[in-house]
Structures are given as C-alpha cells and as structure tokens.
Design a protein around this motif. Structure first.
Motif, mmCIF file in Angstrom:
data_model
loop_
_atom_site.group_PDB
_atom_site.id
_atom_site.type_symbol
_atom_site.label_atom_id
_atom_site.label_comp_id
_atom_site.label_asym_id
_atom_site.label_seq_id
_atom_site.Cartn_x
_atom_site.Cartn_y
_atom_site.Cartn_z
ATOM 1 N N THR A 3 -42.245 49.062 -42.200
ATOM 2 C CA THR A 3 -41.333 49.769 -41.525
ATOM 3 C C THR A 3 -40.456 49.198 -41.471
ATOM 4 N N GLY A 4 -40.959 47.724 -40.521
ATOM 5 C CA GLY A 4 -40.135 46.909 -40.086
ATOM 6 C C GLY A 4 -38.336 46.575 -41.421
ATOM 7 N N PRO A 5 -38.595 46.245 -42.438
ATOM 8 C CA PRO A 5 -37.780 45.627 -43.056
ATOM 9 C C PRO A 5 -37.258 46.938 -43.813
ATOM 10 N N LEU A 6 -37.666 48.653 -43.784
ATOM 11 C CA LEU A 6 -36.914 49.431 -44.209
ATOM 12 C C LEU A 6 -35.907 49.667 -43.046
ATOM 13 N N VAL A 7 -36.266 49.245 -41.486
ATOM 14 C CA VAL A 7 -35.626 49.585 -40.298
ATOM 15 C C VAL A 7 -33.701 48.616 -40.551
ATOM 16 N N ILE A 8 -34.478 48.038 -40.726
ATOM 17 C CA ILE A 8 -33.355 46.819 -41.376
ATOM 18 C C ILE A 8 -32.172 47.368 -42.691
ATOM 19 N N LEU A 9 -33.140 47.496 -43.440
ATOM 20 C CA LEU A 9 -32.453 48.227 -44.471
ATOM 21 C C LEU A 9 -31.519 49.830 -44.089
ATOM 22 N N MET A 10 -32.193 50.441 -43.473
ATOM 23 C CA MET A 10 -31.786 51.617 -42.381
ATOM 24 C C MET A 10 -30.584 51.223 -42.292
ATOM 25 N N ILE A 11 -30.438 50.339 -40.864
ATOM 26 C CA ILE A 11 -29.251 49.919 -40.367
ATOM 27 C C ILE A 11 -28.010 50.035 -40.533
ATOM 28 N N ASN A 12 -28.310 48.666 -41.706
ATOM 29 C CA ASN A 12 -26.671 47.722 -43.088
ATOM 30 C C ASN A 12 -26.881 49.495 -43.667
ATOM 31 N N MET A 13 -27.475 49.921 -44.302
ATOM 32 C CA MET A 13 -26.982 51.310 -45.090
ATOM 33 C C MET A 13 -25.597 52.100 -44.096
ATOM 34 N N PHE A 14 -26.578 51.946 -43.007
ATOM 35 C CA PHE A 14 -26.302 53.073 -42.088
ATOM 36 C C PHE A 14 -24.464 52.560 -41.199
ATOM 37 N N THR A 80 -17.612 42.504 -44.173
ATOM 38 C CA THR A 80 -17.083 42.286 -43.438
ATOM 39 C C THR A 80 -15.711 41.629 -43.668
ATOM 40 N N LEU A 81 -15.357 41.316 -44.380
ATOM 41 C CA LEU A 81 -14.607 40.181 -45.403
ATOM 42 C C LEU A 81 -13.876 41.884 -45.471
ATOM 43 N N SER A 82 -14.063 42.376 -45.525
ATOM 44 C CA SER A 82 -13.104 43.838 -46.050
ATOM 45 C C SER A 82 -12.707 44.816 -45.146
ATOM 46 N N GLN A 83 -13.143 44.708 -44.348
ATOM 47 C CA GLN A 83 -13.335 45.167 -43.455
ATOM 48 C C GLN A 83 -11.693 44.548 -42.456
ATOM 49 N N PHE A 84 -12.545 43.200 -41.991
ATOM 50 C CA PHE A 84 -10.983 41.812 -41.407
ATOM 51 C C PHE A 84 -10.318 41.671 -42.326
ATOM 52 N N ILE A 85 -9.725 41.540 -43.551
ATOM 53 C CA ILE A 85 -8.336 41.975 -44.255
ATOM 54 C C ILE A 85 -8.380 43.609 -43.383
ATOM 55 N N PHE A 86 -8.273 44.673 -44.082
ATOM 56 C CA PHE A 86 -7.834 45.726 -44.106
ATOM 57 C C PHE A 86 -7.258 45.529 -42.317
ATOM 58 N N PHE A 160 -11.325 49.289 -37.624
ATOM 59 C CA PHE A 160 -11.336 48.121 -38.570
ATOM 60 C C PHE A 160 -12.426 46.449 -37.791
ATOM 61 N N TYR A 161 -11.981 46.573 -37.069
ATOM 62 C CA TYR A 161 -12.119 45.496 -35.952
ATOM 63 C C TYR A 161 -13.336 45.425 -35.375
ATOM 64 N N VAL A 162 -13.821 46.950 -35.452
ATOM 65 C CA VAL A 162 -15.174 47.016 -34.762
ATOM 66 C C VAL A 162 -15.813 47.457 -36.232
ATOM 67 N N SER A 163 -15.792 47.628 -36.988
ATOM 68 C CA SER A 163 -16.457 48.205 -37.897
ATOM 69 C C SER A 163 -16.844 46.426 -38.619
ATOM 70 N N ALA A 164 -16.068 44.901 -38.258
ATOM 71 C CA ALA A 164 -16.020 43.847 -38.983
ATOM 72 C C ALA A 164 -16.856 43.143 -38.234
ATOM 73 N N ALA A 165 -16.844 43.557 -36.655
ATOM 74 C CA ALA A 165 -17.971 42.737 -36.105
ATOM 75 C C ALA A 165 -19.271 43.684 -36.320
ATOM 76 N N VAL A 166 -18.975 44.638 -36.049
ATOM 77 C CA VAL A 166 -20.263 44.875 -36.201
ATOM 78 C C VAL A 166 -21.234 44.635 -37.714
ATOM 79 N N ALA A 167 -20.548 45.103 -39.089
ATOM 80 C CA ALA A 167 -21.278 44.618 -40.158
ATOM 81 C C ALA A 167 -20.928 42.970 -39.932
ATOM 82 N N PHE A 168 -20.777 42.075 -39.331
ATOM 83 C CA PHE A 168 -20.947 40.360 -39.621
ATOM 84 C C PHE A 168 -22.594 40.430 -38.168
ATOM 85 N N VAL A 169 -22.940 41.347 -37.827
ATOM 86 C CA VAL A 169 -23.729 40.664 -37.079
ATOM 87 C C VAL A 169 -25.083 41.152 -38.242
#
Length: 399
Positions: A3-14, A80-86, A160-169
C-alpha cells in the motif's frame, strides 16, 4: 499489494491529472493575452497528446530497461518544468513548448506507474490496484478545473505556479521514498535483449501481430468514446437543452465522482466476481446505450442519471482492460503499458477532433457515432473471446 508505494503513485497520478485539469477553465482567457485564434487553441491542446503518443512506447521500453522509478521521477520533473514554463510564458511558442514537454512527462509517468502497480500486486489484487490508480487519475481530472477556476481569481497564472510547486514536491518525495520494483537482473536482461524496438512505427507493427492487439484496440475505442462524449458535452447540452455553466459543472462532477467511487471501492470485487472479459462486454454495451439515451430528453435529472451511468461503466472499463493487458504482458509490463498509453493517446487526439467536426454537421452526430463505435467494440470483444475460447491469458510478447 504493497500500500505504501501505491499511495505515492496515486498521489503522483492525482497531481499530474490535476495539473492537466487546471488548464481547462483558464486556457480560453489565457489565450486572449496572446491574441490567439481558436485554431491555435486547438493545436495547443493537441500538442500534449502528440508527444504523449510519440513517447509512450519509448518510455515503456525504457522502464523495462532502466527501472520504473527512474521513468516516474523523470516524468514528474518534466511535468514540473512544463507547468513552470506555461506560468512564465510571454510568447506563443513557449506555450507550445510547455504542452509538448507536459505530454512527454505524462508518457514517462503513466505507463511506468501502471507497470509499477503490476510489479507490486498479485493477479488477484491487480484489478484493485489498477482501479485505485485510475481513481486517482479520474479524481484529478474532476477537481482540476474547479481548483483552476478558484486559483485564477488570484491571478491568471497562479494555477500554473501552484501546479509546478506541487509537482516539484511530488518529484522529490518520489525520488526519496519510492523504491524500485524491477530487479537489476531483469533490467540488464531487457537491455541485452536482441529484440530491438527502434521506433514507434515498428512498435505499433509488433502490437498488430501480438495476442493483446484486441485489448489495445479496445483501449483506443474506449478513450475515443469517452473523449468524444466529454469534448462537446458542454456545447451539446447548452445548445440543445439550454443548460447553464452551473448545470454542466454539476453533471460532469457528480458523474465523474461516482465513477471514482466505483474504481476505488468496487472494481476489485467486480473483477473477481465477473472477470475482465465479461465486465468489458457489459460496460461497452451500457456505455453505447447511454450515449443514445442522451439524445432523448433534456430533463436535468434524466440527463444526470444517464451521464452518471455512462461515467460509471467507462470507469469500470479502464481498469478492466488494463488488468487484462497486464496479465497478458508477462515480463514485458513496461512495453505493453507503453503501448496501452500510446493507443490511449491516439484516442485522445482523434476523439475530440472528430467530435468537433461531426458537431458542426449536426449536434447529435458525435453521440450517434460514439455509440456506434462502442457497439463495434462490443462486437470485437465478443468475437475475440470466442476465438480465444475463454483460455487463460498468457504473456503475449515473444522474446
């Protein structure tokens, strides 16, 4: 199922799907700053699907050779780079560059995540794992536009700034905490394999000859039907029934949320009870019928019910087909997942484009054609089941 890795994957996909959804309410006004035409807007939307299509098979193969984690982290970094460029773009070509990089990031992430789920689950639990991953994908799509519209109140570029920041984390978290599931021995075996897949066309040619071709075609037709339904939904109910933006938001959100619930809590049980093939056939039939039913009445509660049923059964279809494909992939999980994503990308490009063309001819045509294609998918699936004689699925890629 771990479940641990799956949770990380789900967060990434989300997070990835959330970032894609953010653009929906913001893009039209955003494009006004550049004085861009509707045609330019269409090309900008298509750019994401284009690179996702091109890189998906390549990324799937690379995940077999160099590990799932490397591809997932690389995809998140690209996103992350994509959202920052946008967010910082002041010229049109930068917007195109952003979307192209974003599509490439999605290509690296999605098939690698699907292969990762296959690695950490048993055959019995795989349907549930795929369902949870699909639920995270759907949930990101559902709430992305709402969050994008809310954040845009503070500035058009804030989403887009918020999305880039969250994706970076998310990138950093995955780099630190996500463990590799593919052994070095298996990675080296794939690197040293004499079977080379030099380009996209060769890989597609291989998929045409493989035992999993029909499930891949079903991935395309499902994606085509779903994107065909969603692409002109707002225009359709507005012009035909006079619905307001609030009405449209309720219809999409409620239907999609019900689909997310089904994927999260019921898909594993449904797959164990009925099996992938039977669920696929039932879901294609009901999805086709609901597309036709959309044309019969403008009553809000009626349309809400029909829309919800459509989303429920398309939500069942995705993990059912993905589970079937993963069982047939054997040790080629990355490659098959990559082809899965490539066929899905083609559906996401062709579906909305053809829906718009047909809508200009007559507003009912997209749904009639979509229903026809889904019924054809049912016929194709039933015929394939009869040919295989209900035999247990086996790895399809020949070494």
């Amino acid at each position: 199922m771990k479940t641990g890795p799956l949770v990380i994957l789900m967060i990434n996909m989300f997070i990835a799907m959330l970032g894609i959804g953010l653009i929906i309410p913001v893009l039209p006004k955003f494009m006004l700053e550049f004085g861009a035409s509707g045609q330019a807007l269409g090309y900008l939307v298509a750019a994401f699907g284009l690179t996702q299509f091109i890189f998906s098979p390549i990324a799937g193969e690379l995940s077999d050779k160099y590990g799932r984690k490397n591809m997932i982290v690389s995809g998140l970094a690209a996103f992350t780079l994509s959202q920052f460029i946008f967010a910082v773009a002041d010229q049109m070509w930068l917007l195109y560059l952003s979307r192209l990089i974003g599509g490439m990031g999605a290509a690296f992430m999605i098939p690698s995540m699907m292969a990762y789920v296959a690695d950490i689950t048993t055959d019995e639990a795989r349907g549930k794992g795929m369902g949870l991953l699909g639920a995270a994908m759907s949930l990101g799509f559902v709430i992305g536009p709402g969050i994008g519209g809310f954040l845009a109140e503070y500035g058009l570029r804030v989403p887009f700034y918020v999305s880039a920041a969250v994706a970076f984390v998310s990138t950093v978290v995955s780099l630190i905490f996500l463990r590799e599931t593919l052994s070095m021995e298996d990675q080296l075996a794939h690197r040293n394999s004499e079977k080379k897949r030099s380009n996209l066309f060769v890989q597609f040619g291989q998929s045409f000859k493989a035992a999993y071709l029909v499930p891949l075609i079903l991935v395309f037709t499902l994606t085509f039907g779903l994107s065909n339904f969603e692409a002109i939904f707002g225009l359709f109910v507005d012009q035909k029934f006079g619905y307001t933006p609030k009405d449209i938001a309720i219809l999409i959100t409620v239907g999609a949320l019900i689909g997310v619930i089904v994927q999260s809590f019921l898909i594993g049980r449904l797959l164990q009870r009925y099996g992938e093939k039977r669920l696929i056939n039932i879901s294609f039939f009901v999805s086709a019928v609901t597309m036709v039913l959309m044309l019969l009445s403008g009553n809000f509660w009626y349309v809400l019910a029909v829309t919800s049923i459509f989303f429920v059964f398309t939500s069942i279809l995705r993990p059912s087909i993905n589970t079937l494909l993963s069982k047939m992939a054997g040790k080629e999980q990355g490659f098959v997942a990559g082809m899965n994503n490539a066929y899905m990308s083609v559906g996401n490009i062709v579906g909305p484009s053809l829906a718009g063309i047909l809508y200009d001819v007559h507003l009912n045509l997209p749904y009639l054609f979509g229903a026809f294609l889904l019924l054809f998918s049912l016929f194709l699936s039933v015929s394939w089941n009869r040919r295989t004689g209900g035999r247990a699925v086996t790895p399809a890629v020949q070494e």
